[in-house]
Design a protein around this motif. Structure first.
Motif, PDB file in Angstrom:
ATOM      1  N   THR A 101       6.096  14.294 -10.787  1.00  0.00           N
ATOM      2  CA  THR A 101       6.684  14.326 -12.123  1.00  0.00           C
ATOM      3  C   THR A 101       5.866  15.237 -13.035  1.00  0.00           C
ATOM      4  O   THR A 101       6.416  16.038 -13.797  1.00  0.00           O
ATOM      5  N   GLY A 102       4.545  15.128 -12.943  1.00  0.00           N
ATOM      6  CA  GLY A 102       3.676  15.996 -13.724  1.00  0.00           C
ATOM      7  C   GLY A 102       3.865  17.462 -13.353  1.00  0.00           C
ATOM      8  O   GLY A 102       3.932  18.336 -14.227  1.00  0.00           O
ATOM      9  N   LYS A 117       4.279   5.597  -5.415  1.00  0.00           N
ATOM     10  CA  LYS A 117       4.286   5.637  -6.879  1.00  0.00           C
ATOM     11  C   LYS A 117       3.339   6.720  -7.385  1.00  0.00           C
ATOM     12  O   LYS A 117       3.674   7.451  -8.320  1.00  0.00           O
ATOM     13  N   ASN A 118       2.169   6.827  -6.774  1.00  0.00           N
ATOM     14  CA  ASN A 118       1.216   7.865  -7.169  1.00  0.00           C
ATOM     15  C   ASN A 118       1.790   9.254  -6.896  1.00  0.00           C
ATOM     16  O   ASN A 118       1.646  10.172  -7.707  1.00  0.00           O
ATOM     17  N   GLU A 119       2.446   9.407  -5.765  1.00  0.00           N
ATOM     18  CA  GLU A 119       3.048  10.686  -5.420  1.00  0.00           C
ATOM     19  C   GLU A 119       4.155  11.054  -6.414  1.00  0.00           C
ATOM     20  O   GLU A 119       4.255  12.204  -6.850  1.00  0.00           O
ATOM     21  N   ARG A 165       0.835  -1.206   0.000  1.00  0.00           N
ATOM     22  CA  ARG A 165       0.000   0.000   0.000  1.00  0.00           C
ATOM     23  C   ARG A 165       0.869   1.255   0.000  1.00  0.00           C
ATOM     24  O   ARG A 165       0.615   2.199  -0.740  1.00  0.00           O
ATOM     25  N   GLU A 166       1.895   1.266   0.836  1.00  0.00           N
ATOM     26  CA  GLU A 166       2.803   2.411   0.910  1.00  0.00           C
ATOM     27  C   GLU A 166       3.539   2.594  -0.419  1.00  0.00           C
ATOM     28  O   GLU A 166       3.707   3.723  -0.894  1.00  0.00           O
TER      29      GLU A 166
END
Length: 97
Positions: A41-42, A34-36, A28-29
């Motif tokens: 990056t965006g 990865k989402n962060e 989960r972490e």
């Protein structure tokens, strides 16, 4: 009397359950991180694009200021234009490689 092997099996089962829980928490972490990273990056790409646009605007503003200069600055203006033409020629030469 309790069989020592039973105690070992129970303890092993408890430890396995704890490891499975730790593994799930780590997954989960990892997914959250990865989402962060993806979001950051965006954001970084947006900032870089903004920086590039601002640098281009600054260059255009400087050029406009040079071109608006007083008549006595004509030689300086011609020199600046020649310098820009040379830079463009270098860029074209690099692109043709």
């Amino acid at each position: 009397m309790v069989d020592p092997n039973t105690d070992l099996v129970v303890e092993l089962g408890t430890r396995v359950d704890r490891l499975v829980q730790l593994y799930r928490d780590a997954r989960r972490e990892n997914e959250r991180l990865k989402n962060e990273v993806s979001q950051l990056t965006g954001q970084l790409k947006e900032v870089v694009n903004s920086k590039t646009d601002l640098e281009e605007q600054l260059g255009n503003t400087k050029m406009a200021k040079v071109l608006e200069s007083a008549p006595e600055d004509v030689q300086q203006t011609k020199s600046r234009i020649n310098q820009i033409v040379r830079e463009i020629d270098k860029c074209i030469a690099l692109l043709n490689r």
